[in-house]
Design a protein around this motif. Sequence first.
Motif, short mmCIF file in Angstrom:
data_model
loop_
_atom_site.label_atom_id
_atom_site.label_comp_id
_atom_site.label_asym_id
_atom_site.label_seq_id
_atom_site.Cartn_x
_atom_site.Cartn_y
_atom_site.Cartn_z
N ASN A 133 1.16 -1.04 -0.12
CA ASN A 133 -0.06 0.06 0.30
C ASN A 133 0.73 1.81 -0.10
OD1 ASN A 133 0.64 -0.88 2.56
ND2 ASN A 133 -1.31 0.61 3.29
N GLU A 134 1.97 1.28 0.40
CA GLU A 134 2.93 1.98 0.58
C GLU A 134 3.67 2.55 -1.11
OE1 GLU A 134 3.38 4.75 3.25
OE2 GLU A 134 2.51 3.30 4.22
N HIS A 137 0.92 4.40 -2.91
CA HIS A 137 1.41 5.35 -2.47
C HIS A 137 2.07 6.48 -2.80
CE1 HIS A 137 0.28 8.72 0.05
NE2 HIS A 137 0.48 8.99 1.02
C1 LIG Z 1 -0.68 1.34 5.25
O1 LIG Z 1 -1.33 -0.06 5.69
C2 LIG Z 1 -0.61 0.07 7.35
C3 LIG Z 1 -0.83 -1.04 7.47
O2 LIG Z 1 -2.83 -0.93 7.14
C4 LIG Z 1 -1.59 1.30 7.60
O3 LIG Z 1 -0.85 1.31 9.10
C5 LIG Z 1 -0.74 3.07 6.54
O4 LIG Z 1 -1.21 3.75 7.24
C6 LIG Z 1 -1.48 2.19 5.04
N1 LIG Z 1 -0.79 3.10 4.78
C7 LIG Z 1 -0.94 4.08 3.43
C8 LIG Z 1 -0.36 4.79 3.19
O5 LIG Z 1 -3.01 4.06 3.42
#
Ligand SMILES: *[C@@H]1O[C@H](CO)[C@@H](O)[C@H](O)[C@H]1NC(C)=O
Length: 479
Positions: A133-134, A137
């Motif tokens: 997910n990062e 992003h």
């Molecule tokens: C990605 O997932 C983690 C764990 O679920 C979360 O803490 C984090 O904020 C997320 N990052 C983004 C950019 O959404």
Amino acid sequence: MALARRGGQLSTSRRKRANPHRPALHAAFRSSTLRETVFLVGLVVAIFFVAWTYHFIQLCLDLNTEGGEDHGDRKLPGLVSPERSKIESEARQLRGSASVDNERQSIKRSKATKGGFERFVGIALDLSGLEPNETLHRLDTEDPFGTRNFDKKLMEEETRLGRILTMEEIEKLFPCPQIEERITLPDFRIEAKAKAFRDGVKGTFLFFQHLRKAGGTNFCSLAEKNLPKRAQPRYYCMPDMAWSGNKNAGYLHSWSNEEITRRMKEHRIAGNEWENFDPTRHFDLPAVFATSFRHPLDRALSQFRFECVEDRGCHEKDIHRWWEKRSDLKNIYTKTFADPAVGAKRYFRGSENSQQRRMFMSTAIGTLSKFHIVLSMEWLAYAAPQVKGTLGFKDVSALTTRVRPHIGQAKREDGQDTNALGSASIKKASWVPEEYLDEKQYTKMSEDLALDEVLTDVARRMFLERLVCTDLGGGVPTG
Ligand SMILES: *[C@@H]1O[C@H](CO)[C@@H](O)[C@H](O)[C@H]1NC(C)=O
């Protein structure tokens, strides 16, 4: 279409070869003690000599290529640096290649033009090490390869003008970056191989790494328009259909280089659709290398539509269940070019697997950098200069004509047979993931394809640089 099945040909490449040392050993043991001792001492001396020679050659190569340059800044423990793997691969090529001088020159050239390759690889590896997910992003918000911004502007311009853009218009949106900002420099492609193909040297061919539903069919019909009939395999661009007795097509990891070279005969194109590219040996083939990318999520959706919704060998109409079943499709691009051991998918998430992901990406980009042509399906309408220059093809009409495989089976009435609108038109003809998928599934599939998102941006930047930069072999090769 006869849906070829995996694994049928595995035995061909895994065939055990007889150990050539055995007969000698047996002979030695049968003879007298004296002869045995002399033999063993000789063996030890020979091993020392070989080891020393290898060390010496390596030393020479190091001096030749690294002298005076700052190294090690980007190097990761346990990772083969791109520079190093290039040297090793070129050293391999040196042994087997007739054009030793060409190889030397390309090593020298890479020293002269440092380029931005290592810098971009560093960025790609850092992105790959993050949680999916990062990764997504960062790609979205920072656009480190500059391709997303360009793509957005390109779509807007094409839509506004109602046509594909001219080169001048493209260059306004993406000017040729300076040398240190070019992912395509130093140039790791072996130009002598492309030239041999263009010159029609006997035995040379076009190796096409076909990512499913990413423009491969267009590419195949493009090749067919430019090759004589006898140079074209009967079954699309996949000669191994005939080699396997009509069992498998597009399984070139299962055939050894020797088998491929021997069986190609007059054929001049070989598509590898169902198996990984093998970066440890496929580059040794007498071939020019090409591939085509597409947005990973669009590609996945297109495969689902083509196979399942339009009933070609799959009957799962629910994309949630389909994606669960098809875990082999997670980061399929990265796997295709990194060719990792079985089970790579268990490293696709989790901070403890960060280093593994970096390694996959490092290998995948290293592989891609040696491909003479890296296309982007959405931008095929702009691929003509590279296709003409690198492959020597003259008829490039296939790049602007949408070709759908097996069109008789499920004809689509979307009026998109001619790609006059460039990338804007491709987008219109595909299912839009944001609309087709619910939010949860969209997120899941995107994250399962996070490494492929990185690799696709890398590939697109390669394509773009080669489109707008014409100097230093950054674009179409010279000579
Ligand atoms: C990605 O997932 C983690 C764990 O679920 C979360 O803490 C984090 O904020 C997320 N990052 C983004 C950019 O959404």
